[in-house]
Design a protein around this motif. Structure first.
Motif, mmCIF file in Angstrom:
data_model
loop_
_atom_site.group_PDB
_atom_site.id
_atom_site.type_symbol
_atom_site.label_atom_id
_atom_site.label_comp_id
_atom_site.label_asym_id
_atom_site.label_seq_id
_atom_site.Cartn_x
_atom_site.Cartn_y
_atom_site.Cartn_z
ATOM 1 N N LYS A 19 0.853 -1.215 0.012
ATOM 2 C CA LYS A 19 -0.165 -0.085 -0.030
ATOM 3 C C LYS A 19 0.625 1.144 0.056
ATOM 4 C CE LYS A 19 -3.679 -2.151 2.506
ATOM 5 N NZ LYS A 19 -4.450 -2.253 3.827
ATOM 6 N N ASN A 20 1.959 1.172 0.462
ATOM 7 C CA ASN A 20 2.892 2.400 0.698
ATOM 8 C C ASN A 20 4.225 2.008 0.707
ATOM 9 O OD1 ASN A 20 3.424 1.594 3.319
ATOM 10 N ND2 ASN A 20 1.272 2.485 3.856
ATOM 11 N N GLU A 21 5.249 2.988 0.969
ATOM 12 C CA GLU A 21 6.678 2.744 0.897
ATOM 13 C C GLU A 21 7.117 2.150 2.224
ATOM 14 O OE1 GLU A 21 10.716 2.717 -0.456
ATOM 15 O OE2 GLU A 21 9.025 2.810 -1.409
ATOM 16 N N GLU A 22 6.458 2.483 3.147
ATOM 17 C CA GLU A 22 6.944 1.575 4.448
ATOM 18 C C GLU A 22 6.730 0.362 4.429
ATOM 19 O OE1 GLU A 22 8.568 2.496 7.073
ATOM 20 O OE2 GLU A 22 8.553 4.779 6.438
ATOM 21 N N GLU A 23 5.500 -0.233 3.598
ATOM 22 C CA GLU A 23 5.141 -1.637 3.541
ATOM 23 C C GLU A 23 6.322 -2.488 2.543
ATOM 24 O OE1 GLU A 23 1.076 -2.603 2.658
ATOM 25 O OE2 GLU A 23 0.736 -1.956 4.276
ATOM 26 N N ARG A 24 6.581 -1.395 1.559
ATOM 27 C CA ARG A 24 7.496 -1.967 0.503
ATOM 28 C C ARG A 24 8.927 -2.004 1.148
ATOM 29 N NH1 ARG A 24 4.355 1.262 -2.891
ATOM 30 N NH2 ARG A 24 5.492 3.071 -2.612
ATOM 31 N N ILE A 25 9.504 -1.130 2.083
ATOM 32 C CA ILE A 25 10.747 -1.269 2.717
ATOM 33 C C ILE A 25 10.655 -2.723 3.546
ATOM 34 C CG2 ILE A 25 11.954 -0.224 4.545
ATOM 35 C CD1 ILE A 25 11.154 2.472 3.374
ATOM 36 N N ALA A 26 9.501 -2.913 4.256
ATOM 37 C CA ALA A 26 9.307 -4.146 4.926
ATOM 38 C C ALA A 26 9.634 -5.369 4.546
ATOM 39 C CB ALA A 26 8.229 -4.007 6.158
ATOM 40 N N ASN A 27 8.934 -5.310 3.169
ATOM 41 C CA ASN A 27 9.147 -6.497 2.292
ATOM 42 C C ASN A 27 10.408 -6.875 1.865
ATOM 43 O OD1 ASN A 27 6.431 -7.165 2.914
ATOM 44 N ND2 ASN A 27 5.742 -6.767 1.130
ATOM 45 N N ARG A 28 11.048 -5.875 1.523
ATOM 46 C CA ARG A 28 12.569 -5.998 0.952
ATOM 47 C C ARG A 28 13.599 -5.907 2.003
ATOM 48 N NH1 ARG A 28 11.196 -0.889 -2.003
ATOM 49 N NH2 ARG A 28 12.224 0.760 -0.593
ATOM 50 N N ARG A 29 13.559 -6.814 2.830
ATOM 51 C CA ARG A 29 14.494 -7.072 3.993
ATOM 52 C C ARG A 29 15.425 -7.932 4.042
ATOM 53 N NH1 ARG A 29 10.061 -9.879 4.163
ATOM 54 N NH2 ARG A 29 10.013 -11.789 5.058
ATOM 55 N N VAL A 30 16.415 -7.941 5.045
ATOM 56 C CA VAL A 30 17.331 -9.059 4.969
ATOM 57 C C VAL A 30 16.962 -9.785 6.416
ATOM 58 C CG1 VAL A 30 19.765 -9.555 5.568
ATOM 59 C CG2 VAL A 30 19.226 -7.847 3.484
ATOM 60 N N GLU A 31 16.906 -10.958 6.357
ATOM 61 C CA GLU A 31 16.683 -11.730 7.758
ATOM 62 C C GLU A 31 17.723 -12.776 7.911
ATOM 63 O OE1 GLU A 31 11.853 -12.085 8.232
ATOM 64 O OE2 GLU A 31 12.973 -13.460 6.891
ATOM 65 N N ILE A 32 18.030 -12.611 9.192
ATOM 66 C CA ILE A 32 19.570 -13.838 9.402
ATOM 67 C C ILE A 32 18.789 -14.674 10.204
ATOM 68 C CG2 ILE A 32 21.500 -13.917 10.845
ATOM 69 C CD1 ILE A 32 21.358 -12.118 8.326
ATOM 70 N N LEU A 33 18.841 -16.141 9.693
ATOM 71 C CA LEU A 33 18.449 -17.099 10.526
ATOM 72 C C LEU A 33 19.612 -17.640 11.343
ATOM 73 C CD1 LEU A 33 16.657 -19.634 11.045
ATOM 74 C CD2 LEU A 33 17.598 -20.734 9.162
#
Length: 272
Positions: A254-268
């Motif tokens: 819906k907005n840039e904040e949601e796009r930023i959250a989706n294009r993230r790096v996660e460390i397992l």
């Protein structure tokens, strides 16, 4: 001193560059470009250096919000198909955004019947993927850099630690200079926890095609290589790219904040 000035000029050019756009217009209630815009598109197709990163669809204020949004989506899809048919390069994480009436409309209704194609020149243009203002970005990076050791200390084997402020250049695995502070912190965490084994997971936003994973793989690999080159043993590191297959927010965002959250790096945390 001369090298320092050149470096500053390079950083300035990266963050001051504006995105390129083409506006394509439509007749009333039509989902194919009008004649004038059709000719502009023909010229657009001929530039083989461009890559499209966002397509936004708009309508006039006539009819309902839902109908207008559906028409805007049709306009987007038709433009997308035309671009593909004419071999225009489309970014792996291209944003497709349809508006009903929720945008600043012109008093001239004809100007509202449009699609905006945002693109960049692959040969010459380099700028950040995130549109967060630089001051705000620096603030977020500083906060996360401070919080990251505690988040890793709390995490157990099998947990994920989400890193939100490793930002990249547009449609690239290149990391913006400011985000290296986060990478340095991650490196120190690995040094201070010599038994810890991690897997770096890359995620992108915007693309409904979950099979498009190449960009997220390259980004995860870039972080892997950073840690490896700093001396972290490769038997403590792994990486994977998930594309847009594991979004936090539904796509399209819906907005840039949601796009930023989706294009993230996660460390397992594989082992601790």
């Amino acid at each position: 001193m001369k090298k320092y000035i050149v470096f500053l000029l390079l950083i300035w050019s990266i963050f001051s560059f504006g995105q390129r756009q083409l506006e394509v217009y439509f007749d009333f209630n039509a989902d194919v470009p009008n004649q004038s815009s059709g000719k502009e598109l023909e010229d657009f197709y001929s530039n083989k250096n461009i890559e499209v990163i966002k397509i936004e669809g708009f309508c006039d204020s006539i009819d309902t919000k839902d109908y207008n949004k559906e028409l805007a989506e049709k306009r987007i899809n038709n433009i997308l198909n035309l671009l593909k048919k004419n071999n225009v390069s489309i970014a792996e994480n291209v944003s497709l955004i349809a508006y009903g009436k929720e945008f600043q409309q012109s008093n001239n209704q004809q100007e509202n019947r449009k699609v905006i194609i945002t693109y960049f020149d692959k040969e010459n243009d380099f700028f950040p993927e995130s549109s967060i203002p630089k001051n705000e970005l620096l603030k977020r990076i500083k906060i996360e850099q401070k919080e990251l050791p505690a988040r890793f200390a709390k995490a157990k084997t099998g947990d994920f630690v989400r890193i939100e402020n490793i930002h990249f250049m547009l449609n690239s695995e290149k990391i913006i200079p400011e985000s290296y502070a986060i990478l340095e912190q991650l490196y120190m965490i690995m040094v201070e926890n010599p038994k810890m084994v991690i897997k770096i997971n890359g995620n992108i936003c915007c693309n409904p095609n979950t099979a498009a994973t190449k960009l997220s793989f390259r980004r995860a690999l870039n972080i892997f290589n950073f840690l490896k080159d700093r001396g972290i043993q490769i038997n403590r590191l792994a990486y994977h790219g998930f594309g847009s297959g594991n979004p936090i927010y539904p796509i399209p965002e819906k907005n840039e904040e949601e796009r930023i959250a989706n294009r993230r790096v996660e460390i397992l945390i594989v082992k601790k």
